[in-house]
Design an enzyme around this catalytic site. Structure first.
Site, PDB file in Angstrom:
ATOM      1  CE  LYS A 197     -54.966   9.505  10.903  1.00 30.26           C
ATOM      2  NZ  LYS A 197     -53.737   9.717  10.176  1.00 30.26           N
ATOM      3  CE  LYS A 251     -56.707  12.676   9.385  1.00 28.65           C
ATOM      4  NZ  LYS A 251     -55.342  12.414   9.076  1.00 28.65           N
TER       5      LYS A 251
HETATM    6  C1  PBG Z   1     -51.797   9.360   7.599  1.00 25.80           C
HETATM    7  C2  PBG Z   1     -52.756  10.437   7.303  1.00 25.80           C
HETATM    8  C3  PBG Z   1     -54.011  10.225   6.785  1.00 25.80           C
HETATM    9  C4  PBG Z   1     -54.596  11.466   6.621  1.00 25.80           C
HETATM   10  C5  PBG Z   1     -53.686  12.429   7.049  1.00 25.80           C
HETATM   11  N1  PBG Z   1     -52.546  11.765   7.488  1.00 25.80           N
HETATM   12  C6  PBG Z   1     -54.663   8.970   6.322  1.00 25.80           C
HETATM   13  C7  PBG Z   1     -54.590   7.754   7.104  1.00 25.80           C
HETATM   14  O1  PBG Z   1     -54.455   7.756   8.328  1.00 25.80           O
HETATM   15  O2  PBG Z   1     -54.680   6.719   6.467  1.00 25.80           O
HETATM   16  C8  PBG Z   1     -55.940  11.661   6.059  1.00 25.80           C
HETATM   17  C9  PBG Z   1     -56.324  12.991   5.639  1.00 25.80           C
HETATM   18  C10 PBG Z   1     -57.510  13.024   4.774  1.00 25.80           C
HETATM   19  O3  PBG Z   1     -58.225  12.032   4.560  1.00 25.80           O
HETATM   20  O4  PBG Z   1     -57.769  14.107   4.244  1.00 25.80           O
HETATM   21  N2  PBG Z   1     -50.680   9.604   8.263  1.00 25.80           N
END
Ligand code: PBG
Length: 325
Positions: A197, A251
């Site tokens: 991520k 992601k």
């Molecule tokens: C945080 C989380 C995020 C997303 C999913 N889980 C955002 C972040 O890390 O700030 C983002 C998903 C998206 O942008 O569609 N636990």
């Protein structure tokens, strides 16, 4: 011209062209992310994400029937909780009656044939918006946060979730969550690991959707991956594989197709990719300006993610595209 090779030949023979098509999108590849809110009536639009809503429990239970009709059976639930319930330790995450857990129970009562995925992270519950508990210096405390994630994984399993998906990027959480689930008798609950991520600017609209209260974008680079690093992403994928993840996720998706491709080549576990909020909204925004064709761009983007190697795709376009397949 005397050409021995004419690749256009097959492209112009309609039936032959479809025979040699290498990849296609399928409804069963999609997981639809949905936002459940403990303070909205029925449904409420997310401003920065056209056609995406925050749902009340009753409304979402009804809507699932519609999604199933168009062939969607897998849902990743994200909680949106009222600001008064947020605090620095995110303790609402461990309330067995908090919105995601209640929603999962209700959805499963009516729709046993669905696959429900619980996002595990503290950011919807913390007032500072970080994915973990802060120590006295303001740094996210890894081990304390993992302890909380283990507890919330067990609560998710109890609520009826089939899969837990830690999206926090803490070290060692996959192994700890696996043991915690197994010790509580939840061996059948799978782990979808947000393994690679990245610290991305494309999460902006999502933070709006879960009502993160911060005015300024917050910096998660102390735990999320540096967008410049691909070998480090492979290390994260390897650790999660070793710790017992069932699926490995990358992601965002389209800006990281190279990572998806090398994950597919280097690991035997199924690969998931999350086409995140900003990837969705940028296509929408350009189409609203009349600059891009919405559906064709959405499909092309999803196809590129599949071609790179994703077996499973989380996408807010799932409903729109599945309806056309
Ligand atoms: C945080 C989380 C995020 C997303 C999913 N889980 C955002 C972040 O890390 O700030 C983002 C998903 C998206 O942008 O569609 N636990």
């Amino acid at each position: 011209m005397k050409l021995f090779r004419r690749p256009r030949r097959l492209r112009e023979l309609r039936i032959a062209k479809s025979m040699v098509t290498e990849y296609s999108l399928q409804k069963q590849d999609f997981i639809l992310p949905i936002f459940v809110s403990d303070h909205c009536e029925s449904k409420e639009p997310v401003e920065s994400m056209p056609e995406v809503y925050r749902w009340s429990i009753d409304a979402v239970v009804e809507q699932v029937s519609h999604w199933k009709e168009i062939g969607l059976y897998a849902f990743a639930l994200f909680p949106c909780i009222m600001p008064e319930k947020k605090c620095s330790s995110g303790k609402e995450a461990l309330n067995p009656d908090s919105i995601s857990f209640r929603a999962a129970k209700k959805i499963k009562e009516q729709h046993q044939d669905t696959l429900l995925i619980a996002d595990l992270a503290l950011d919807p519950f913390t007032d500072h918006g970080h994915d973990g508990i802060l120590d006295s210096s303001g740094r996210v405390d890894n081990d304390l946060t993992v302890e909380m994630l283990c507890k919330s994984a067990n609560l998710a399993a109890q609520a009826g979730f089939d899969v837990v998906a830690p999206s926090d990027m803490m070290d060692g959480r996959i192994g700890e969550i696996r043991s915690s689930l197994d010790n509580a008798g939840f061996e059948q609950v799978a782990i979808l690991a947000y393994s690679a991520k990245f610290c991305s600017a494309y999460y902006g609209p999502f933070r709006d959707a879960i009502s993160s209260t911060q005015k300024e974008p917050i910096d998660k680079s102390g735990y999320q991956l540096n967008p410049a690093n691909s070998r480090e992403a492979l290390l994260e994928l390897k650790l999660d594989e070793q710790e017992g993840a069932d699926l490995l996720m990358i992601k965002p998706a389209e800006p990281y197709l190279d990572i998806i491709k090398s994950a597919k080549e280097n690991f035997s576990l199924p690969i998931a990719a999350y086409q995140v909020s900003g990837e969705y909204s940028r296509i929408w925004a350009a189409s609203k300006l009349g600059w891009l064709d919405l559906d064709r761009c959405a499909e092309e983007s999803l196809l590129s993610i599949k071609r790179a190697g994703a077996d499973v795709i989380l996408t807010y376009f799932a409903e729109r595209i599945a309806a056309k397949l």
